[in-house]
Design a protein around this motif. Structure first.
Motif, PDB file in Angstrom:
ATOM      1  N   PHE A 182       0.826  -1.224   0.000  1.00 53.42           N
ATOM      2  CA  PHE A 182       0.000   0.000   0.000  1.00 53.42           C
ATOM      3  C   PHE A 182       0.851   1.261   0.000  1.00 53.42           C
ATOM      4  O   PHE A 182       0.381   2.332  -0.331  1.00 53.42           O
ATOM      5  CB  PHE A 182      -0.931  -0.010   1.216  1.00 53.42           C
ATOM      6  CG  PHE A 182      -1.564  -1.358   1.401  1.00 53.42           C
ATOM      7  CD1 PHE A 182      -2.489  -1.828   0.469  1.00 53.42           C
ATOM      8  CD2 PHE A 182      -1.188  -2.179   2.438  1.00 53.42           C
ATOM      9  CE1 PHE A 182      -3.037  -3.101   0.598  1.00 53.42           C
ATOM     10  CE2 PHE A 182      -1.739  -3.449   2.570  1.00 53.42           C
ATOM     11  CZ  PHE A 182      -2.671  -3.914   1.649  1.00 53.42           C
ATOM     12  N   SER A 183       2.111   1.136   0.425  1.00 57.23           N
ATOM     13  CA  SER A 183       3.038   2.269   0.304  1.00 57.23           C
ATOM     14  C   SER A 183       4.457   1.738   0.398  1.00 57.23           C
ATOM     15  O   SER A 183       4.703   0.689   0.997  1.00 57.23           O
ATOM     16  CB  SER A 183       2.799   3.305   1.406  1.00 57.23           C
ATOM     17  OG  SER A 183       3.312   2.838   2.625  1.00 57.23           O
TER      18      SER A 183
ATOM     19  N   THR B  51       5.350   5.088  -4.432  1.00 52.68           N
ATOM     20  CA  THR B  51       4.082   5.427  -3.789  1.00 52.68           C
ATOM     21  C   THR B  51       2.982   4.681  -4.536  1.00 52.68           C
ATOM     22  O   THR B  51       3.127   4.338  -5.711  1.00 52.68           O
ATOM     23  CB  THR B  51       3.784   6.944  -3.864  1.00 52.68           C
ATOM     24  OG1 THR B  51       3.900   7.336  -5.225  1.00 52.68           O
ATOM     25  CG2 THR B  51       4.743   7.751  -3.009  1.00 52.68           C
ATOM     26  N   VAL B  52       1.919   4.425  -3.838  1.00 51.62           N
ATOM     27  CA  VAL B  52       0.763   3.787  -4.454  1.00 51.62           C
ATOM     28  C   VAL B  52      -0.356   4.818  -4.370  1.00 51.62           C
ATOM     29  O   VAL B  52      -0.563   5.417  -3.307  1.00 51.62           O
ATOM     30  CB  VAL B  52       0.372   2.508  -3.683  1.00 51.62           C
ATOM     31  CG1 VAL B  52      -0.825   1.832  -4.322  1.00 51.62           C
ATOM     32  CG2 VAL B  52       1.548   1.549  -3.618  1.00 51.62           C
TER      33      VAL B  52
ATOM     34  N   VAL C  56       2.265  -2.515   8.666  1.00 45.24           N
ATOM     35  CA  VAL C  56       0.884  -3.000   8.809  1.00 45.24           C
ATOM     36  C   VAL C  56       0.756  -3.509  10.242  1.00 45.24           C
ATOM     37  O   VAL C  56       1.604  -4.266  10.714  1.00 45.24           O
ATOM     38  CB  VAL C  56       0.591  -4.134   7.792  1.00 45.24           C
ATOM     39  CG1 VAL C  56      -0.774  -4.747   8.056  1.00 45.24           C
ATOM     40  CG2 VAL C  56       0.659  -3.589   6.374  1.00 45.24           C
ATOM     41  N   LYS C  57      -0.259  -3.068  10.943  1.00 45.76           N
ATOM     42  CA  LYS C  57      -0.397  -3.414  12.363  1.00 45.76           C
ATOM     43  C   LYS C  57      -0.722  -4.897  12.539  1.00 45.76           C
ATOM     44  O   LYS C  57      -1.374  -5.501  11.698  1.00 45.76           O
ATOM     45  CB  LYS C  57      -1.521  -2.591  13.002  1.00 45.76           C
ATOM     46  CG  LYS C  57      -1.309  -1.102  12.991  1.00 45.76           C
ATOM     47  CD  LYS C  57      -0.079  -0.691  13.768  1.00 45.76           C
ATOM     48  CE  LYS C  57      -0.176  -1.107  15.230  1.00 45.76           C
ATOM     49  NZ  LYS C  57       1.066  -0.806  15.978  1.00 45.76           N
TER      50      LYS C  57
ATOM     51  N   MET D 229       7.707  -0.216   4.987  1.00 46.71           N
ATOM     52  CA  MET D 229       6.782  -0.463   3.872  1.00 46.71           C
ATOM     53  C   MET D 229       5.444  -0.986   4.406  1.00 46.71           C
ATOM     54  O   MET D 229       5.411  -1.805   5.329  1.00 46.71           O
ATOM     55  CB  MET D 229       7.399  -1.498   2.956  1.00 46.71           C
ATOM     56  CG  MET D 229       6.536  -1.935   1.818  1.00 46.71           C
ATOM     57  SD  MET D 229       7.639  -2.736   0.641  1.00 46.71           S
ATOM     58  CE  MET D 229       6.486  -3.577  -0.371  1.00 46.71           C
ATOM     59  N   ALA D 230       4.358  -0.499   3.841  1.00 43.66           N
ATOM     60  CA  ALA D 230       3.044  -1.026   4.204  1.00 43.66           C
ATOM     61  C   ALA D 230       2.704  -2.109   3.201  1.00 43.66           C
ATOM     62  O   ALA D 230       2.477  -1.833   2.022  1.00 43.66           O
ATOM     63  CB  ALA D 230       2.003   0.079   4.171  1.00 43.66           C
ATOM     64  N   GLY D 231       2.703  -3.334   3.662  1.00 47.10           N
ATOM     65  CA  GLY D 231       2.399  -4.436   2.763  1.00 47.10           C
ATOM     66  C   GLY D 231       2.307  -5.725   3.541  1.00 47.10           C
ATOM     67  O   GLY D 231       2.682  -5.784   4.724  1.00 47.10           O
TER      68      GLY D 231
END
Ligand SMILES: Nc1ncnc2c1ncn2[C@@H]1O[C@H](COP(=O)(O)OP(=O)(O)O)[C@@H](O)[C@H]1O
Ligand SMILES: O=C(COP(=O)(O)O)[C@@H](O)CO
Length: 577
Positions: A190-191, A204-205, A267-268, A304-306
């Motif tokens: 996601f980012s 960036t997404v 990511v949590k 990174m968000a993924g």
């Protein structure tokens, strides 16, 4: 965003220092990384893993009983150097050989391969194995080209548990191959992450979209879709992996799988659990028995968000290895085993004797001053363009080309100055620079620049004044060395696209009797033209390959840096003409 750092170039070393200080119960720092605090039990194969920094708990956090015996830790997103790997492997060696394991990235493949060769030459049996679990990075017909992502963990663990059972080196390797053949991963992002010291993410997404088929170095995904709900994300991951159940499993119904839902950095955990809820349900619907699932951060990419999903399809043997106890800083399972008896003495890699330099003629020493000036110019131009090189590399790679080239060229310049001050000839100055470059920079370009300068140094030698013809021969040998090591040819969109016309033009001009400075001038023009032309090519090698289309219109980073360097060196040759 990475907020807390001192000097960005020192980030990886400082993080490793702090990690080792915080985890003395498990690990002991050695040159190039860490090994188990208690050493490797005598007669046990040592599994030495490694890769770049920025992926914690890969790789240092996975060292301890039941898992790795040592980890070689490179700079941010760059493989460790062969010298680092060799040092960690020698310290971890328990007398029964070492299996070097890493994700399938060009830099890792080059450096671990070189380390294995050197270890074998020194009497330490060494084998290598690259994990290839990421199904988005190449098709099923090209599995050997796939990258290693979170599947690193189950494959490392299977091999390490086999080593722990006392299997010999070739059988431990066979377990790694088997586990890898049954491991598949797929991810979404996601980012992108932001490297220490950088002020913007590697990619960036767009809002409300996600990148599909992530890499773990901030590589953008191979596709883009609308932002899913957690359940939709779970469905995408599960269905993608169920489409590729490996041969020998016979289909999902009734099969067993180790399952890893991996968070890439920001990511949590609660979000991961929401996704996992559906992953478990869908796998259950498909008839898959889930064995000891892991939900958490196991291979990250900074902030990174993924997320990625990994399935290792188990048979009885792999199931026992996956479930075997492990006790490491970041991964623990089952009851801790009894204390181990370490091999008598862990050997620390001896440093090569760099105090003395071989005899050199006066003419070669004078030429060494020109070589040093050329390396100064090279490092200065890399410094000036570091940000631009990183930007180009980030289009389809991991954005570290500027940082890697800076680290390598700075180390090379310092080593060259030291050798020159000790009276070294031109050849030795170049060879010392080469070793320092590949050792400090790691990464693909570190290995390739090391081999290039070493070949040139070997051709110049320390006895005679280098003639134009000899320099041209040396550059031709350097070009051959890079192609041998990296396996790329003209048209693959790498530095080879510049190196070959540069070497050919230099050779042709010197053969026509053109003096060195003028011949180099012609060759540097050819290099620039060739570097610009790489913008029209699709990459077939290296980090950029899975994102081939994205790189159209942008030149190759390594080709561009090489062209800049040939131009900078031209100035030095003209001055010393
Ligand atoms: N097999 C190869 N042969 C020659 N050059 C290569 C190869 N793979 C990559 N390269 C070059 O290396 C450059 C990237 O260097 P670097 O940033 O160190 O890579 P990485 O971060 O992937 O290790 C690419 O731009 C390309 O020119
Ligand atoms: O990036 C890594 C190594 O690959 P390079 O090809 O050297 O960039 C590393 O983070 C994963 O091991």
């Amino acid at each position: 965003m990475t907020r807390l750092f001192n000097d960005p170039a020192a980030f990886a070393d400082e993080a490793l220092e702090g990690f080792a200080a915080a985890h003395r119960r498990w690990v002991r720092p050695v040159t190039g990384g860490v090994v188990r605090a208690g050493g490797t039990p005598e007669g046990q194969v040592a599994v030495v893993i490694g890769g770049g920094s920025g992926h914690y708990p890969a790789f240092s956090g996975l060292v301890g009983r039941g898992l790795a015996h040592g980890a070689a830790v490179g700079n941010v997103f760059a493989s460790p150097s062969a010298q680092q790997i060799r040092s960690v492997a020698r310290a971890a060696h328990g007398g029964a050989g070492v299996l070097l394991m890493y994700g399938n990235y060009a830099g890792d493949v080059l450096h671990f391969g070189q380390a294995a060769e050197r270890l074998t030459g020194e009497g330490v049996r060494a084998r290598t194995f690259a994990v290839t679990d990421d199904i988005s990075s190449a098709g099923p017909e090209e599995t050997a080209k796939r990258r290693g992502i979170a599947g690193d963990l189950p494959v490392f663990k299977a091999a390490a548990a086999a080593a722990e059972q006392g299997l010999p080196l070739d059988e431990v390797l066979a377990v790694a191959e088997h586990a890898n053949a049954r491991t598949r991963s797929f991810g979404i992002a996601f980012s992108g992450c932001t490297l220490p010291g950088a002020d913007h993410p590697l990619f960036t997404v767009p809002e409300a979209r996600m990148a599909v088929g992530l890499g773990i170095h901030g590589e953008p995904g191979i596709g883009e879709e609308s932002l899913p709900t957690a359940d939709e994300a779970a469905r995408l991951l599960v269905t993608s992996l169920l489409k590729e159940v490996p041969d020998g499993v016979g289909g999902p119904a009734g099969a067993r799988a180790a399952v890893i839902l991996n968070g890439l950095g920001s990511v949590k955990y609660e979000e991961l659990f929401v996704v996992y809820r559906k992953v478990a349900e869908l796998l259950g619907d498909a008839g898959v028995e889930i064995v000891d699932p892991e939900v958490g951060e196991l291979v990250t990419s900074f902030d990174m968000a993924g997320i990625s999903l990994t399935l290792t399809w188990l048979d009885d043997g792999l199931s026992a290895l996956w479930r075997a106890p492990a006790d490491t800083p970041a991964f623990r399972k089952g009851a801790p085993a009894a204390p181990e008896h370490a091999a008598a003495a862990a050997v620390t890699a001896e440093e090569s004797d760099e105090q003395t330099v071989p005899e050199a003629s006066d003419a070669s020493r004078r030429a060494a001053a020109v070589v040093l000036a050329a390396l100064d110019a090279l490092a200065a131009t890399v410094d000036d363009h570091a940000e631009e090189l990183g930007r180009i590399d980030a289009v389809a790679g991991d954005g570290d080309h500027g940082i890697g080239m800076q680290r390598g060229s700075t180390a090379a310049r310092l080593a060259a100055a030291d050798a020159h001050a000790r009276g070294a000839g031109a050849g030795t100055v170049l060879v010392r620079a080469a070793d320092a470059w590949s050792d400090r920079a790691g990464g693909t370009s570190g290995a390739l620049w090391g081999s290039m300068l070493r070949a040139l140094g070997g051709a110049l030698g320390d006895d005679e004044k280098p003639t134009a013809a000899r320099v041209a021969d040396g550059v031709t040998e350097a070009s051959a060395a890079v192609r041998r090591l990296g396996g790329a040819e003209v048209g693959d969109k790498t530095m080879v696209d510049v190196l070959v016309p540069f070497a050919d033009t230099l050779a042709a001009a010197t053969a026509d009797g053109v003096p060195l400075a003028a011949a180099w001038d012609r060759a540097a023009d050819a290099a620039e033209t060739a570097a610009s032309a790489t913008a029209d090519l699709l990459p077939r090698k290296g980090r950029a390959r899975p994102h081939a289309e994205k790189s159209l219109g942008t030149p190759d980073a390594g080709a561009h840096s090489l062209a800049l360097i040939t131009r900078a060196v031209r100035g030095v040759l003209i001055d010393h003409h």
